[in-house]
Design a protein around this motif. Structure first.
Motif, mmCIF file in Angstrom:
data_model
loop_
_atom_site.group_PDB
_atom_site.id
_atom_site.type_symbol
_atom_site.label_atom_id
_atom_site.label_comp_id
_atom_site.label_asym_id
_atom_site.label_seq_id
_atom_site.Cartn_x
_atom_site.Cartn_y
_atom_site.Cartn_z
ATOM 1 N N ASP A 10 47.611 37.700 50.295
ATOM 2 C CA ASP A 10 48.115 37.528 48.987
ATOM 3 C C ASP A 10 49.255 38.205 48.833
ATOM 4 N N GLN A 67 48.937 32.749 48.930
ATOM 5 C CA GLN A 67 47.134 32.784 47.531
ATOM 6 C C GLN A 67 47.977 33.555 46.415
ATOM 7 N N ALA A 91 43.471 36.190 41.609
ATOM 8 C CA ALA A 91 42.494 35.675 40.477
ATOM 9 C C ALA A 91 43.050 36.309 39.383
ATOM 10 N N CYS A 131 46.658 34.213 38.227
ATOM 11 C CA CYS A 131 46.759 32.996 37.974
ATOM 12 C C CYS A 131 47.412 32.575 37.393
ATOM 13 N N ASN A 154 47.356 28.897 48.078
ATOM 14 C CA ASN A 154 45.816 28.694 47.511
ATOM 15 C C ASN A 154 45.541 29.608 46.255
ATOM 16 N N LYS A 167 43.337 31.207 43.274
ATOM 17 C CA LYS A 167 42.214 32.259 42.750
ATOM 18 C C LYS A 167 41.965 31.907 41.648
ATOM 19 N N THR A 178 39.821 27.803 44.696
ATOM 20 C CA THR A 178 39.916 29.129 45.295
ATOM 21 C C THR A 178 38.478 29.325 43.703
ATOM 22 N N ARG A 185 35.365 32.576 42.683
ATOM 23 C CA ARG A 185 35.034 33.124 42.906
ATOM 24 C C ARG A 185 34.210 33.988 41.724
ATOM 25 N N ASP A 193 34.726 31.310 47.458
ATOM 26 C CA ASP A 193 35.162 32.767 47.637
ATOM 27 C C ASP A 193 33.539 33.537 47.337
ATOM 28 N N HIS A 207 33.634 38.030 47.338
ATOM 29 C CA HIS A 207 34.270 38.770 45.933
ATOM 30 C C HIS A 207 33.155 38.137 45.039
#
Length: 277
Positions: free
Chosen positions: A94, A112, A115, A118, A135, A137, A165, A167, A196, A199
């Protein structure tokens, strides 16, 4: 059915094999990185399982400035590059700032977006322009249908190699819950969806070294449920000795127990594919 993302023969999505994204939360040392990658490579061969190796060269979202953050961009990318060379696994990490993107994208197969970042437009655009595969998150503060806004930013830069993804979503101040409907909603955007698992069992606000900082006993339950719901892959951070890990010690899965867990998930995935939305 979701789009197939092909990384040098490792295929993600499209109704194919279950993917595993795995590795220690953060790069602690060459020794731990290589021993973990070696074990994951053995699992990949034994179970005919596509695996992407994930480990962070830098963990910027730590609760304390004194917490271990990793080995840094240069050394971390060197070790990840060596993991790929030695074990033939695609590599993922990430990024946390625009300044890191160029160097990371030159080395990583998948870049990545964390999150909590994002919704950062400039960072997302820079990653979209440079990364082979992105990717995303999904932040725990975003509804699954609203991930379309992040997808659009990436697509507008000409990049359609996207993985999504999940989480979990914030439930109160410290807990996350996983809404299984989210997987179906996110798959409708047409891109592979990853769950995920590790997490989602963190208890935020409690240091990860504290046993109360996670509930890893729920990893198998959540993993089985998510795969039954039709995800394309699972993201399970793993460590040879989780209680001694320097990051997310209370939520990583023990490396020696990964094979048994993944075998279960593969069986469920095979049965669920016929019914995936």
């Amino acid at each position: 059915m979701t789009k197939i993302i092909d990384i040098d023969g490792t295929k993600i999505g499209g109704g194919g094999d279950l993917l595993l994204i795995a590795g220690p939360c953060v790069i602690e040392s060459e020794e731990i990185a290589f021993s973990t990658a070696e074990k994951l490579k053995e699992l990949s061969d034994e179970l005919r399982l596509p695996i992407v190796y994930k480990s962070s060269y830098l963990k910027d979202n730590r609760s304390s400035s004194k917490s271990f953050q990793g080995l840094g961009l240069k050394e971390g990318l060197r070790i990840l590059s060596e993991v790929k060379k030695r074990y033939g696994l695609p590599i993922l990490s990430d990024v946390h700032s625009i300044e890191q993107v160029a160097a990371a994208a030159d080395v990583l197969d998948i870049v990545q977006i964390p999150a909590y970042l994002c919704m950062q437009t400039e960072l997302t655009i820079e990653i979209a322009r440079r990364a082979k595969v992105v990717n995303v998150k999904k932040g725990q503060f975003i509804a699954p249908e609203n991930i379309k806004n992040v997808i659009k930013k990436i697509e507008e830069e000409g990049n359609s190699n996207i993985i999504l993804t999940e989480r979990g979503v914030s439930f109160g101040y410290q807990n996350l819950v996983v809404d299984m409907r989210s997987f179906q909603v996110m798959r409708k955007h047409g891109y592979p969806v990853i769950f995920d698992v590790t997490h989602s069992v963190r208890v935020y606000g409690i240091p990860s070294k504290d046993p109360k900082g996670g509930t890893p006993e729920f990893i198998p339950t959540l993993g089985r449920a998510g795969v039954a719901a039709g995800v394309d892959g699972v993201f399970i951070e793993t460590h040879p000795n989780p209680p001694e890990a320097l990051c997310d010690a209370s939520s990583q899965w023990k490396l020696d127990e990964m094979g048994a867990l993944i075998s279960q998930l593969q069986s469920i995935h095979a049965a669920a594919k016929e019914y995936s939305a």
